[in-house]
Write an enzyme that holds these catalytic residues in place. Structure first.
Site, PDB file in Angstrom:
ATOM      1  N   SER A 142       3.690  -1.114 -12.584  1.00 57.10           N
ATOM      2  CA  SER A 142       2.820  -0.040 -13.239  1.00 57.10           C
ATOM      3  C   SER A 142       3.452   1.365 -12.495  1.00 57.10           C
ATOM      4  CB  SER A 142       1.540  -0.350 -13.416  1.00 57.10           C
ATOM      5  OG  SER A 142       0.924  -0.286 -12.159  1.00 57.10           O
ATOM      6  N   THR A 195      -1.615   3.332 -12.998  1.00 57.21           N
ATOM      7  CA  THR A 195      -1.323   4.406 -12.440  1.00 57.21           C
ATOM      8  C   THR A 195      -2.105   4.394 -10.973  1.00 57.21           C
ATOM      9  OG1 THR A 195      -1.875   5.647 -14.373  1.00 57.21           O
ATOM     10  CG2 THR A 195      -1.572   7.063 -12.416  1.00 57.21           C
ATOM     11  N   THR A 215       3.245   7.019 -12.055  1.00 49.89           N
ATOM     12  CA  THR A 215       3.123   5.917 -12.742  1.00 49.89           C
ATOM     13  C   THR A 215       4.419   5.739 -13.926  1.00 49.89           C
ATOM     14  OG1 THR A 215       1.742   4.768 -14.627  1.00 49.89           O
ATOM     15  CG2 THR A 215       2.316   7.319 -14.894  1.00 49.89           C
ATOM     16  N   ARG A 221       7.333   8.440 -25.138  1.00 47.71           N
ATOM     17  CA  ARG A 221       6.179   8.585 -24.858  1.00 47.71           C
ATOM     18  C   ARG A 221       5.836   9.026 -23.408  1.00 47.71           C
ATOM     19  NH1 ARG A 221       2.177   6.441 -21.162  1.00 47.71           N
ATOM     20  NH2 ARG A 221      -0.242   6.202 -22.346  1.00 47.71           N
ATOM     21  N   THR A 277      -7.075   7.141 -14.445  1.00 54.84           N
ATOM     22  CA  THR A 277      -6.321   5.915 -14.700  1.00 54.84           C
ATOM     23  C   THR A 277      -6.621   5.551 -15.911  1.00 54.84           C
ATOM     24  OG1 THR A 277      -5.690   4.010 -13.717  1.00 54.84           O
ATOM     25  CG2 THR A 277      -8.031   4.672 -13.412  1.00 54.84           C
ATOM     26  N   GLY A 278      -5.883   4.613 -16.661  1.00 57.40           N
ATOM     27  CA  GLY A 278      -6.045   4.030 -17.718  1.00 57.40           C
ATOM     28  C   GLY A 278      -5.166   4.602 -18.951  1.00 57.40           C
TER      29      GLY A 278
END
Ligand code: GLY
Length: 338
Positions: A93, A198, A216, A226, A249-250
Protein backbone atom coordinates in the site's frame (compact mmCIF):
# COMPACT_ATOMS: atom_id res chain seq x y z
CA UNK A 1 -3.27 26.93 29.22
CA UNK A 2 -4.68 28.14 32.53
CA UNK A 3 -6.80 26.30 35.06
CA UNK A 4 -10.03 27.96 33.90
CA UNK A 5 -9.45 26.73 30.36
CA UNK A 6 -8.72 23.24 31.64
CA UNK A 7 -11.99 23.21 33.55
CA UNK A 8 -13.78 24.42 30.40
CA UNK A 9 -12.23 21.58 28.43
CA UNK A 10 -13.11 19.18 31.23
CA UNK A 11 -16.72 20.26 30.92
CA UNK A 12 -16.53 19.89 27.13
CA UNK A 13 -15.22 16.37 27.71
CA UNK A 14 -18.26 15.57 29.84
CA UNK A 15 -20.61 16.97 27.20
CA UNK A 16 -18.92 14.90 24.50
CA UNK A 17 -19.10 11.88 26.80
CA UNK A 18 -15.38 11.28 26.61
CA UNK A 19 -13.80 8.81 29.00
CA UNK A 20 -10.38 9.48 30.48
CA UNK A 21 -8.69 7.24 27.95
CA UNK A 22 -10.36 9.11 25.11
CA UNK A 23 -9.91 12.48 26.72
CA UNK A 24 -6.22 11.84 27.35
CA UNK A 25 -3.85 14.68 28.05
CA UNK A 26 -4.40 18.37 27.69
CA UNK A 27 -1.94 20.17 25.55
CA UNK A 28 0.35 21.08 28.43
CA UNK A 29 0.49 17.51 29.61
CA UNK A 30 -1.69 17.95 32.69
CA UNK A 31 -3.84 14.87 33.05
CA UNK A 32 -7.58 15.10 33.37
CA UNK A 33 -8.71 12.10 35.36
CA UNK A 34 -11.71 9.87 34.73
CA UNK A 35 -13.99 12.06 36.87
CA UNK A 36 -12.56 15.18 35.21
CA UNK A 37 -10.61 16.12 38.32
CA UNK A 38 -7.48 17.98 37.40
CA UNK A 39 -4.07 16.67 38.25
CA UNK A 40 -2.16 19.89 38.66
CA UNK A 41 1.21 18.27 38.51
CA UNK A 42 2.69 19.41 35.20
CA UNK A 43 4.41 16.61 33.29
CA UNK A 44 7.71 17.16 31.60
CA UNK A 45 7.11 17.17 27.87
CA UNK A 46 9.27 14.68 26.03
CA UNK A 47 10.62 15.54 22.64
CA UNK A 48 12.00 14.91 20.09
CA UNK A 49 9.40 12.33 19.17
CA UNK A 50 8.16 10.59 16.05
CA UNK A 51 4.73 9.09 15.35
CA UNK A 52 3.54 7.30 12.24
CA UNK A 53 0.55 5.30 11.11
CA UNK A 54 0.26 1.50 11.19
CA UNK A 55 2.81 -1.25 11.91
CA UNK A 56 5.05 -0.27 9.03
CA UNK A 57 5.68 2.86 11.09
CA UNK A 58 8.02 0.97 13.43
CA UNK A 59 10.82 0.60 10.86
CA UNK A 60 10.14 4.08 9.49
CA UNK A 61 10.24 5.64 12.96
CA UNK A 62 13.50 3.83 13.70
CA UNK A 63 15.15 5.48 10.71
CA UNK A 64 13.54 8.84 11.43
CA UNK A 65 14.77 8.65 15.02
CA UNK A 66 18.35 7.83 13.95
CA UNK A 67 18.21 10.76 11.53
CA UNK A 68 17.22 13.19 14.28
CA UNK A 69 19.73 11.73 16.72
CA UNK A 70 22.48 12.15 14.12
CA UNK A 71 21.74 15.85 13.86
CA UNK A 72 19.14 15.81 11.08
CA UNK A 73 16.14 18.12 11.12
CA UNK A 74 12.56 16.97 11.66
CA UNK A 75 12.12 17.35 7.88
CA UNK A 76 15.11 15.06 7.23
CA UNK A 77 13.61 12.57 9.69
CA UNK A 78 10.30 12.56 7.82
CA UNK A 79 11.94 12.03 4.44
CA UNK A 80 14.38 9.36 5.59
CA UNK A 81 11.76 7.54 7.67
CA UNK A 82 9.18 7.41 4.88
CA UNK A 83 11.76 6.27 2.34
CA UNK A 84 12.11 3.08 4.37
CA UNK A 85 8.45 2.20 3.82
CA UNK A 86 8.59 3.26 0.18
CA UNK A 87 11.54 0.89 -0.35
CA UNK A 88 9.86 -2.09 1.28
CA UNK A 89 8.99 -4.34 -1.65
CA UNK A 90 6.65 -6.40 0.53
CA UNK A 91 4.49 -3.37 1.29
CA UNK A 92 1.38 -3.43 -0.90
CA UNK A 93 0.00 0.00 0.00
CA UNK A 94 3.06 2.26 -0.10
CA UNK A 95 5.77 2.78 -2.71
CA UNK A 96 6.87 0.66 -5.62
CA UNK A 97 5.64 -2.62 -4.08
CA UNK A 98 2.13 -1.13 -4.00
CA UNK A 99 -0.98 -2.50 -5.67
CA UNK A 100 -1.88 -1.10 -9.09
CA UNK A 101 -5.03 0.61 -10.24
CA UNK A 102 -7.55 -1.41 -12.24
CA UNK A 103 -5.58 -0.86 -15.46
CA UNK A 104 -2.41 -2.31 -13.91
CA UNK A 105 -0.59 0.99 -13.23
CA UNK A 106 0.99 1.63 -9.82
CA UNK A 107 0.45 5.35 -9.23
CA UNK A 108 1.95 6.96 -6.15
CA UNK A 109 0.92 9.95 -4.04
CA UNK A 110 2.99 11.77 -1.40
CA UNK A 111 3.37 15.09 0.34
CA UNK A 112 5.57 16.78 2.90
CA UNK A 113 5.19 19.91 5.03
CA UNK A 114 7.57 21.70 7.37
CA UNK A 115 7.45 24.01 10.36
CA UNK A 116 7.51 27.11 8.13
CA UNK A 117 4.35 25.93 6.33
CA UNK A 118 6.36 25.16 3.23
CA UNK A 119 4.91 22.16 1.44
CA UNK A 120 5.44 19.95 -1.59
CA UNK A 121 3.41 17.21 -3.16
CA UNK A 122 3.32 14.71 -6.01
CA UNK A 123 0.33 12.73 -7.23
CA UNK A 124 -0.38 10.10 -9.87
CA UNK A 125 3.37 9.52 -10.13
CA UNK A 126 4.43 6.31 -11.80
CA UNK A 127 7.72 4.41 -11.89
CA UNK A 128 9.71 6.53 -9.45
CA UNK A 129 10.88 4.90 -6.26
CA UNK A 130 10.77 7.73 -3.72
CA UNK A 131 7.75 10.02 -4.11
CA UNK A 132 8.38 11.59 -0.69
CA UNK A 133 11.78 12.83 -1.85
CA UNK A 134 10.28 14.13 -5.10
CA UNK A 135 7.68 15.98 -3.00
CA UNK A 136 10.49 17.53 -0.94
CA UNK A 137 12.28 18.53 -4.13
CA UNK A 138 9.11 20.23 -5.41
CA UNK A 139 8.86 22.10 -2.11
CA UNK A 140 12.50 23.18 -1.99
CA UNK A 141 13.32 23.93 -5.60
CA UNK A 142 10.14 25.12 -7.31
CA UNK A 143 7.55 27.85 -6.77
CA UNK A 144 4.83 25.21 -6.81
CA UNK A 145 3.26 22.94 -4.24
CA UNK A 146 2.00 20.07 -6.36
CA UNK A 147 3.07 18.24 -9.51
CA UNK A 148 1.10 15.37 -10.98
CA UNK A 149 1.36 12.55 -13.49
CA UNK A 150 3.80 12.87 -16.38
CA UNK A 151 4.88 16.34 -15.24
CA UNK A 152 5.83 14.96 -11.83
CA UNK A 153 7.69 12.06 -13.43
CA UNK A 154 9.60 14.30 -15.86
CA UNK A 155 10.51 16.58 -12.96
CA UNK A 156 11.75 13.58 -10.93
CA UNK A 157 13.89 12.27 -13.79
CA UNK A 158 15.32 15.73 -14.50
CA UNK A 159 16.30 15.87 -10.85
CA UNK A 160 18.13 12.57 -10.92
CA UNK A 161 15.53 10.20 -9.46
CA UNK A 162 15.83 6.72 -10.84
CA UNK A 163 13.09 5.05 -12.86
CA UNK A 164 11.75 1.73 -11.73
CA UNK A 165 9.45 -0.77 -13.40
CA UNK A 166 6.12 -1.35 -11.69
CA UNK A 167 4.12 -3.33 -10.76
CA UNK A 168 6.45 -5.93 -9.30
CA UNK A 169 5.98 -9.31 -11.07
CA UNK A 170 4.18 -10.87 -8.08
CA UNK A 171 1.89 -7.84 -7.76
CA UNK A 172 1.11 -8.01 -11.48
CA UNK A 173 0.17 -11.69 -11.10
CA UNK A 174 -2.18 -10.80 -8.24
CA UNK A 175 -3.75 -7.99 -10.32
CA UNK A 176 -4.30 -10.37 -13.26
CA UNK A 177 -6.01 -12.85 -10.96
CA UNK A 178 -8.18 -10.04 -9.59
CA UNK A 179 -9.09 -8.94 -13.12
CA UNK A 180 -10.37 -12.40 -13.91
CA UNK A 181 -12.50 -12.56 -10.78
CA UNK A 182 -13.74 -9.03 -11.11
CA UNK A 183 -17.26 -8.07 -11.98
CA UNK A 184 -17.24 -4.46 -13.05
CA UNK A 185 -18.16 -2.87 -9.74
CA UNK A 186 -16.23 -0.55 -7.48
CA UNK A 187 -15.78 -2.36 -4.19
CA UNK A 188 -15.36 -0.58 -0.89
CA UNK A 189 -11.87 -1.16 0.43
CA UNK A 190 -11.24 -2.91 3.70
CA UNK A 191 -8.59 -0.74 5.25
CA UNK A 192 -7.24 -2.34 8.41
CA UNK A 193 -4.13 -3.55 10.17
CA UNK A 194 -3.66 -6.26 7.54
CA UNK A 195 -3.47 -4.14 4.42
CA UNK A 196 -2.20 -1.10 6.32
CA UNK A 197 -2.93 1.77 3.92
CA UNK A 198 -0.97 5.03 3.89
CA UNK A 199 1.98 5.83 6.06
CA UNK A 200 1.67 9.27 7.57
CA UNK A 201 4.42 10.52 9.87
CA UNK A 202 4.82 13.48 12.21
CA UNK A 203 8.19 14.42 13.72
CA UNK A 204 8.90 16.92 16.47
CA UNK A 205 12.50 18.02 16.92
CA UNK A 206 14.27 18.93 20.16
CA UNK A 207 13.06 22.52 19.88
CA UNK A 208 9.44 21.45 19.44
CA UNK A 209 9.24 22.18 15.69
CA UNK A 210 6.86 19.90 13.82
CA UNK A 211 7.12 18.49 10.29
CA UNK A 212 5.08 15.80 8.56
CA UNK A 213 4.72 13.68 5.48
CA UNK A 214 2.66 10.92 3.97
CA UNK A 215 3.06 8.51 1.09
CA UNK A 216 0.88 5.82 -0.46
CA UNK A 217 0.07 3.80 -3.55
CA UNK A 218 -3.57 4.49 -2.72
CA UNK A 219 -6.65 2.38 -3.01
CA UNK A 220 -5.86 -0.95 -4.66
CA UNK A 221 -7.59 -1.33 -8.05
CA UNK A 222 -8.77 2.30 -8.01
CA UNK A 223 -9.93 3.92 -11.25
CA UNK A 224 -7.02 5.06 -13.43
CA UNK A 225 -6.34 8.69 -12.53
CA UNK A 226 -7.79 8.54 -9.02
CA UNK A 227 -5.91 10.55 -6.40
CA UNK A 228 -6.68 10.18 -2.70
CA UNK A 229 -6.12 12.40 0.32
CA UNK A 230 -2.44 11.59 0.86
CA UNK A 231 -0.85 14.17 -1.47
CA UNK A 232 -3.40 16.86 -0.66
CA UNK A 233 -2.21 19.40 1.89
CA UNK A 234 -5.02 19.86 4.41
CA UNK A 235 -6.52 16.42 3.73
CA UNK A 236 -3.79 13.80 4.21
CA UNK A 237 -1.44 16.12 6.08
CA UNK A 238 -1.43 19.50 7.71
CA UNK A 239 1.12 21.27 9.88
CA UNK A 240 0.83 24.59 11.61
CA UNK A 241 3.87 24.93 13.81
CA UNK A 242 2.03 27.34 16.13
CA UNK A 243 -0.51 24.65 16.94
CA UNK A 244 0.48 21.13 15.89
CA UNK A 245 0.22 18.67 13.04
CA UNK A 246 -2.02 15.87 11.80
CA UNK A 247 -1.95 13.04 9.28
CA UNK A 248 -4.75 10.89 7.95
CA UNK A 249 -5.14 7.31 6.85
CA UNK A 250 -8.03 5.41 5.36
CA UNK A 251 -10.54 6.11 2.65
CA UNK A 252 -9.15 9.24 1.00
CA UNK A 253 -12.42 10.40 -0.52
CA UNK A 254 -14.02 10.73 2.92
CA UNK A 255 -10.95 12.54 4.29
CA UNK A 256 -10.84 15.03 1.41
CA UNK A 257 -14.56 15.80 1.86
CA UNK A 258 -13.94 17.28 5.30
CA UNK A 259 -10.37 18.59 4.77
CA UNK A 260 -9.51 16.12 7.52
CA UNK A 261 -6.00 16.96 8.71
CA UNK A 262 -6.60 20.70 8.52
CA UNK A 263 -9.75 20.21 10.57
CA UNK A 264 -7.78 18.37 13.28
CA UNK A 265 -5.20 21.17 13.48
CA UNK A 266 -7.83 23.92 13.58
CA UNK A 267 -9.67 22.14 16.39
CA UNK A 268 -6.41 22.04 18.33
CA UNK A 269 -6.02 25.77 17.70
CA UNK A 270 -9.41 26.26 19.36
CA UNK A 271 -8.21 24.46 22.48
CA UNK A 272 -8.98 20.78 21.81
CA UNK A 273 -6.34 18.25 22.80
CA UNK A 274 -4.78 16.16 20.03
CA UNK A 275 -7.07 13.28 20.98
CA UNK A 276 -10.23 15.39 21.14
CA UNK A 277 -9.42 16.96 17.77
CA UNK A 278 -8.98 13.54 16.12
CA UNK A 279 -12.22 12.27 17.67
CA UNK A 280 -14.19 15.35 16.62
CA UNK A 281 -12.88 15.01 13.05
CA UNK A 282 -13.82 11.32 12.91
CA UNK A 283 -17.28 12.30 14.24
CA UNK A 284 -17.59 14.72 11.35
CA UNK A 285 -16.81 11.97 8.84
CA UNK A 286 -19.40 9.75 10.49
CA UNK A 287 -21.98 12.54 10.36
CA UNK A 288 -21.35 13.26 6.66
CA UNK A 289 -21.62 9.65 5.46
CA UNK A 290 -24.88 7.74 5.62
CA UNK A 291 -23.22 4.46 4.67
CA UNK A 292 -20.25 3.69 6.87
CA UNK A 293 -19.79 0.14 5.63
CA UNK A 294 -16.06 -0.36 5.09
CA UNK A 295 -15.42 3.34 5.62
CA UNK A 296 -12.32 3.27 7.75
CA UNK A 297 -10.52 6.57 8.37
CA UNK A 298 -8.13 7.51 11.12
CA UNK A 299 -6.26 10.59 12.25
CA UNK A 300 -3.00 10.89 14.14
CA UNK A 301 -2.06 14.23 15.65
CA UNK A 302 0.55 15.90 17.78
CA UNK A 303 0.12 19.24 19.46
CA UNK A 304 2.69 21.95 20.02
CA UNK A 305 3.58 20.58 23.44
CA UNK A 306 4.10 17.05 22.21
CA UNK A 307 0.80 15.45 23.29
CA UNK A 308 -0.35 12.80 20.84
CA UNK A 309 -3.85 11.64 19.89
CA UNK A 310 -5.22 9.09 17.43
CA UNK A 311 -8.80 8.16 16.62
CA UNK A 312 -10.48 6.13 13.87
CA UNK A 313 -13.96 5.26 12.68
CA UNK A 314 -13.47 1.50 13.24
CA UNK A 315 -11.17 -0.48 15.48
CA UNK A 316 -7.88 -1.75 14.08
CA UNK A 317 -6.00 1.51 13.49
CA UNK A 318 -2.71 1.78 15.35
CA UNK A 319 0.40 3.89 15.23
CA UNK A 320 4.11 3.69 15.98
CA UNK A 321 5.42 5.96 18.72
CA UNK A 322 9.11 6.71 19.28
CA UNK A 323 10.87 8.97 21.75
CA UNK A 324 14.01 8.80 23.88
CA UNK A 325 12.52 6.11 26.09
CA UNK A 326 9.96 4.24 24.00
CA UNK A 327 9.60 2.64 20.60
CA UNK A 328 6.25 0.89 20.44
CA UNK A 329 2.89 0.41 18.76
CA UNK A 330 -0.17 2.08 20.31
CA UNK A 331 -3.79 1.27 19.47
CA UNK A 332 -5.90 4.25 18.43
CA UNK A 333 -9.28 4.87 20.01
CA UNK A 334 -12.28 4.27 17.79
CA UNK A 335 -15.95 4.93 17.38
CA UNK A 336 -17.20 1.49 16.38
CA UNK A 337 -16.10 -2.10 15.75
CA UNK A 338 -16.14 -3.85 12.37
N1 GLY B 1 -5.56 7.30 2.26
C1 GLY B 1 -5.00 6.85 1.07
C2 GLY B 1 -5.88 6.95 -0.10
O1 GLY B 1 -7.08 7.00 0.04
O2 GLY B 1 -5.37 6.94 -1.19
Amino acid sequence: MDRRKLIKIGALGSILGLSKSVFGETSNGILIKENNLIDNEPKKMIYPKIVSTWNHGMAANQKAWETIKNGGTALDAIEQGLRVTESDLTNRSVGIGGMPDRTGHVTLDACIMDEQSRCGSVAFLEGIDHPISVARKVMETTQHVMLVGKGAKDFAIENGFSKIKTPLPEVKAEWKKWLKEQEKIVKQPQINHENHDTIGMLAMDKDGNICGGCTTSGWAYKLHGRVGDSPIIGAGLFIDNEVGGAVATGLGEAIIRIAGSHTVVELMRQGASAMEACKETVDRIIKKHKNLEGLQCGFLAIDKNGSVGAFSVYNGFNFAYTDEKQHKMIDAHFDRTW
